[in-house]
Scaffold this motif. Structure first.
Motif, PDB file in Angstrom:
ATOM      1  N   GLU A  88      45.716  49.531  59.195  1.00 36.04           N
ATOM      2  CA  GLU A  88      45.366  50.654  58.323  1.00 36.04           C
ATOM      3  C   GLU A  88      45.746  50.356  56.880  1.00 36.04           C
ATOM      4  N   GLY A  89      46.904  49.721  56.701  1.00 34.17           N
ATOM      5  CA  GLY A  89      47.361  49.391  55.359  1.00 34.17           C
ATOM      6  C   GLY A  89      46.462  48.384  54.668  1.00 34.17           C
ATOM      7  N   SER A  90      46.008  47.368  55.400  1.00 32.46           N
ATOM      8  CA  SER A  90      45.138  46.359  54.794  1.00 32.46           C
ATOM      9  C   SER A  90      43.809  46.967  54.366  1.00 32.46           C
ATOM     10  N   LEU A  91      43.326  47.939  55.138  1.00 34.39           N
ATOM     11  CA  LEU A  91      42.074  48.609  54.776  1.00 34.39           C
ATOM     12  C   LEU A  91      42.263  49.477  53.532  1.00 34.39           C
ATOM     13  N   LYS A  92      43.424  50.130  53.443  1.00 35.73           N
ATOM     14  CA  LYS A  92      43.724  50.968  52.280  1.00 35.73           C
ATOM     15  C   LYS A  92      43.759  50.112  51.009  1.00 35.73           C
ATOM     16  N   ILE A  93      44.375  48.932  51.112  1.00 36.11           N
ATOM     17  CA  ILE A  93      44.460  48.037  49.965  1.00 36.11           C
ATOM     18  C   ILE A  93      43.068  47.587  49.527  1.00 36.11           C
ATOM     19  N   LEU A  94      42.209  47.257  50.481  1.00 37.22           N
ATOM     20  CA  LEU A  94      40.847  46.851  50.144  1.00 37.22           C
ATOM     21  C   LEU A  94      40.095  47.991  49.456  1.00 37.22           C
ATOM     22  N   VAL A  96      41.362  50.540  47.613  1.00 39.67           N
ATOM     23  CA  VAL A  96      41.844  50.786  46.258  1.00 39.67           C
ATOM     24  C   VAL A  96      41.472  49.628  45.342  1.00 39.67           C
ATOM     25  N   CYS A  97      41.395  48.423  45.897  1.00 40.33           N
ATOM     26  CA  CYS A  97      40.978  47.265  45.113  1.00 40.33           C
ATOM     27  C   CYS A  97      39.495  47.380  44.746  1.00 40.33           C
ATOM     28  N   ALA A  98      38.686  47.851  45.695  1.00 37.87           N
ATOM     29  CA  ALA A  98      37.253  48.047  45.426  1.00 37.87           C
ATOM     30  C   ALA A  98      37.046  49.106  44.354  1.00 37.87           C
ATOM     31  N   LEU A  99      37.855  50.164  44.397  1.00 34.79           N
ATOM     32  CA  LEU A  99      37.773  51.204  43.369  1.00 34.79           C
ATOM     33  C   LEU A  99      38.090  50.608  42.001  1.00 34.79           C
ATOM     34  N   ALA A 100      39.139  49.798  41.927  1.00 33.24           N
ATOM     35  CA  ALA A 100      39.520  49.180  40.657  1.00 33.24           C
ATOM     36  C   ALA A 100      38.394  48.294  40.122  1.00 33.24           C
ATOM     37  N   LYS A 101      37.741  47.549  41.002  1.00 35.98           N
ATOM     38  CA  LYS A 101      36.620  46.698  40.581  1.00 35.98           C
ATOM     39  C   LYS A 101      35.491  47.543  40.006  1.00 35.98           C
ATOM     40  N   ASP A 102      35.150  48.641  40.669  1.00 35.59           N
ATOM     41  CA  ASP A 102      34.067  49.511  40.197  1.00 35.59           C
ATOM     42  C   ASP A 102      34.410  50.131  38.847  1.00 35.59           C
ATOM     43  N   VAL A 103      35.652  50.583  38.711  1.00 43.87           N
ATOM     44  CA  VAL A 103      36.090  51.223  37.470  1.00 43.87           C
ATOM     45  C   VAL A 103      36.037  50.237  36.308  1.00 43.87           C
ATOM     46  N   GLU A 253      36.697  44.532  25.987  1.00 46.50           N
ATOM     47  CA  GLU A 253      35.778  43.833  26.899  1.00 46.50           C
ATOM     48  C   GLU A 253      36.375  42.515  27.394  1.00 46.50           C
ATOM     49  N   LEU A 254      36.999  41.750  26.476  1.00 47.20           N
ATOM     50  CA  LEU A 254      37.589  40.467  26.857  1.00 47.20           C
ATOM     51  C   LEU A 254      38.705  40.643  27.874  1.00 47.20           C
ATOM     52  N   CYS A 255      39.538  41.646  27.643  1.00 38.40           N
ATOM     53  CA  CYS A 255      40.658  41.869  28.557  1.00 38.40           C
ATOM     54  C   CYS A 255      40.178  42.378  29.913  1.00 38.40           C
ATOM     55  N   ILE A 256      39.190  43.258  29.908  1.00 36.80           N
ATOM     56  CA  ILE A 256      38.626  43.728  31.176  1.00 36.80           C
ATOM     57  C   ILE A 256      38.019  42.556  31.935  1.00 36.80           C
ATOM     58  N   HIS A 257      37.347  41.655  31.206  1.00 35.14           N
ATOM     59  CA  HIS A 257      36.758  40.478  31.841  1.00 35.14           C
ATOM     60  C   HIS A 257      37.827  39.635  32.533  1.00 35.14           C
ATOM     61  N   ASP A 258      38.950  39.404  31.845  1.00 34.93           N
ATOM     62  CA  ASP A 258      40.038  38.613  32.433  1.00 34.93           C
ATOM     63  C   ASP A 258      40.608  39.292  33.672  1.00 34.93           C
ATOM     64  N   ILE A 259      40.841  40.601  33.572  1.00 31.06           N
ATOM     65  CA  ILE A 259      41.399  41.341  34.713  1.00 31.06           C
ATOM     66  C   ILE A 259      40.404  41.348  35.872  1.00 31.06           C
ATOM     67  N   GLU A 260      39.116  41.505  35.549  1.00 30.69           N
ATOM     68  CA  GLU A 260      38.085  41.491  36.591  1.00 30.69           C
ATOM     69  C   GLU A 260      38.095  40.192  37.382  1.00 30.69           C
ATOM     70  N   GLU A 261      38.194  39.072  36.683  1.00 29.47           N
ATOM     71  CA  GLU A 261      38.188  37.771  37.358  1.00 29.47           C
ATOM     72  C   GLU A 261      39.368  37.643  38.314  1.00 29.47           C
ATOM     73  N   ASP A 262      40.558  38.048  37.842  1.00 27.34           N
ATOM     74  CA  ASP A 262      41.744  37.976  38.701  1.00 27.34           C
ATOM     75  C   ASP A 262      41.627  38.929  39.885  1.00 27.34           C
ATOM     76  N   LEU A 263      41.094  40.113  39.631  1.00 30.66           N
ATOM     77  CA  LEU A 263      40.970  41.108  40.697  1.00 30.66           C
ATOM     78  C   LEU A 263      39.961  40.665  41.751  1.00 30.66           C
ATOM     79  N   GLU A 264      38.875  40.050  41.313  1.00 33.99           N
ATOM     80  CA  GLU A 264      37.874  39.549  42.257  1.00 33.99           C
ATOM     81  C   GLU A 264      38.463  38.447  43.132  1.00 33.99           C
ATOM     82  N   SER A 265      39.244  37.559  42.533  1.00 33.51           N
ATOM     83  CA  SER A 265      39.901  36.498  43.304  1.00 33.51           C
ATOM     84  C   SER A 265      40.867  37.090  44.321  1.00 33.51           C
ATOM     85  N   LEU A 266      41.630  38.104  43.899  1.00 36.95           N
ATOM     86  CA  LEU A 266      42.555  38.767  44.819  1.00 36.95           C
ATOM     87  C   LEU A 266      41.793  39.439  45.953  1.00 36.95           C
ATOM     88  N   TYR A 267      40.690  40.105  45.630  1.00 36.78           N
ATOM     89  CA  TYR A 267      39.903  40.814  46.646  1.00 36.78           C
ATOM     90  C   TYR A 267      39.407  39.846  47.728  1.00 36.78           C
TER      91      TYR A 267
END
Length: 283
Positions: A88-94, A96-103, A253-267
């Motif tokens: 259940e915890g691993s699904l919750k993390i996925l 919230v991570c998907a929400l962060a990617k969309d945002v 935009e540049l900072c969001i791009h950097d965070i997006e790349e790291d978040l996608e790798s984590l996802y």
């Protein structure tokens, strides 16, 4: 050989078997990554610190991937009663991570559209209001989602194996870091009216080019929000600060791009670990 010597050797042999076995190197590696991440949890959330946390989470989940391949992990998961909580915890993390990617994707698109509109000097005030309305929707979605998620702080019990405890700690640390990211994106609630000097103070903070290459704690989201609220609250010409606002938007935009790349790798790592976890339980 006398009986005393034989009994002494037998006694030593029994005691040596009762000694705890040395932890597997991968277990130690996971523990070290967790310690480093937990030590950074109290740090002020800035784009640079978020990038560092996401990099650290990627390293942590790479180690967890190795941990999930070990036979001792398979046995620990199969025999433990906390497996359902882990699933259940691993699904919750996925989620919230998907929400962060969309945002982040929505924010980057909104920032790019506004920056382009200001550069063309066309319908500036309309586009600023559109951006601010989008920001309100993002804030509301973030706070509603986080409020609806039950935050768990795992406490190790006698029934929990060390492996399961590490996996639950990793879940908590990962959730806390992504929560920090979302709160960073949501930004503070700005009052409807800010004093002139408050706005000047915020806008005069050191500017940054890219989040990974700077150690200052300036918040690009707050910088843009403050600048745009300054324009709309004072009903001033939106192009009077046009160049500064455009620069702030580009940096955002540049900072969001950097965070997006790291978040996608984590996802991707989180998905891989969940698949490995499910494979263990299905065997």
């Amino acid at each position: 050989m006398d009986s005393f010597s034989v009994n002494s050797k037998k006694s030593f042999h029994v005691r040596s078997n009762s000694l705890p076995s040395k932890p597997h190197p991968v277990v130690d590696e996971v523990s070290e990554h967790l310690c480093r991440l937990k030590a950074s949890e109290e740090a002020t959330s800035s784009s640079s610190s978020l990038c560092q946390k996401l990099d650290g989470l990627q390293d942590l989940h790479d180690c967890i991937d190795k941990l999930l391949l070990l036979p001792l992990t398979h046995q620990a998961l199969i025999d433990n009663k906390s497996v359902d909580d882990l699933l259940e915890g691993s699904l919750k993390i996925l989620d919230v991570c998907a929400l962060a990617k969309d945002v982040l994707s929505q924010m980057k698109e909104s920032a790019h559209e506004l920056e382009s509109a200001l550069r063309r000097r066309k319908d500036g005030m309309v586009d600023i209001q559109k951006y601010l309305n989008s920001r309100k929707m993002v804030k509301k979605a973030i706070h509603m989602t986080l409020k609806g998620m039950k935050k768990t702080n795992f406490q190790k019990s006698d029934e929990s194996s060390e492996i399961v405890s590490l996996l639950k700690e990793a879940e908590t640390v990962t959730y806390n870091s992504i929560e920090s990211l979302l709160l960073f994106v949501a930004g503070p609630k700005l009052p409807s009216k800010m004093s002139k000097w408050s706005l000047v103070s915020m806008l005069m903070q050191p500017k940054r080019v890219a989040c990974k290459d700077d150690s200052t704690d300036a918040n690009e989201v707050e910088m843009v929000d403050a600048a745009l609220n300054s324009i709309t609250n004072r009903k001033s010409d939106c192009f009077a600060q046009g160049e500064d606002v455009q620069n702030s938007l580009r940096k955002l935009e540049l900072c969001i791009h950097d965070i997006e790349e790291d978040l996608e790798s984590l996802y991707r790592r989180l998905v891989k670990n969940r698949v490995s976890f499910l494979n263990i339980l299905n065997h």
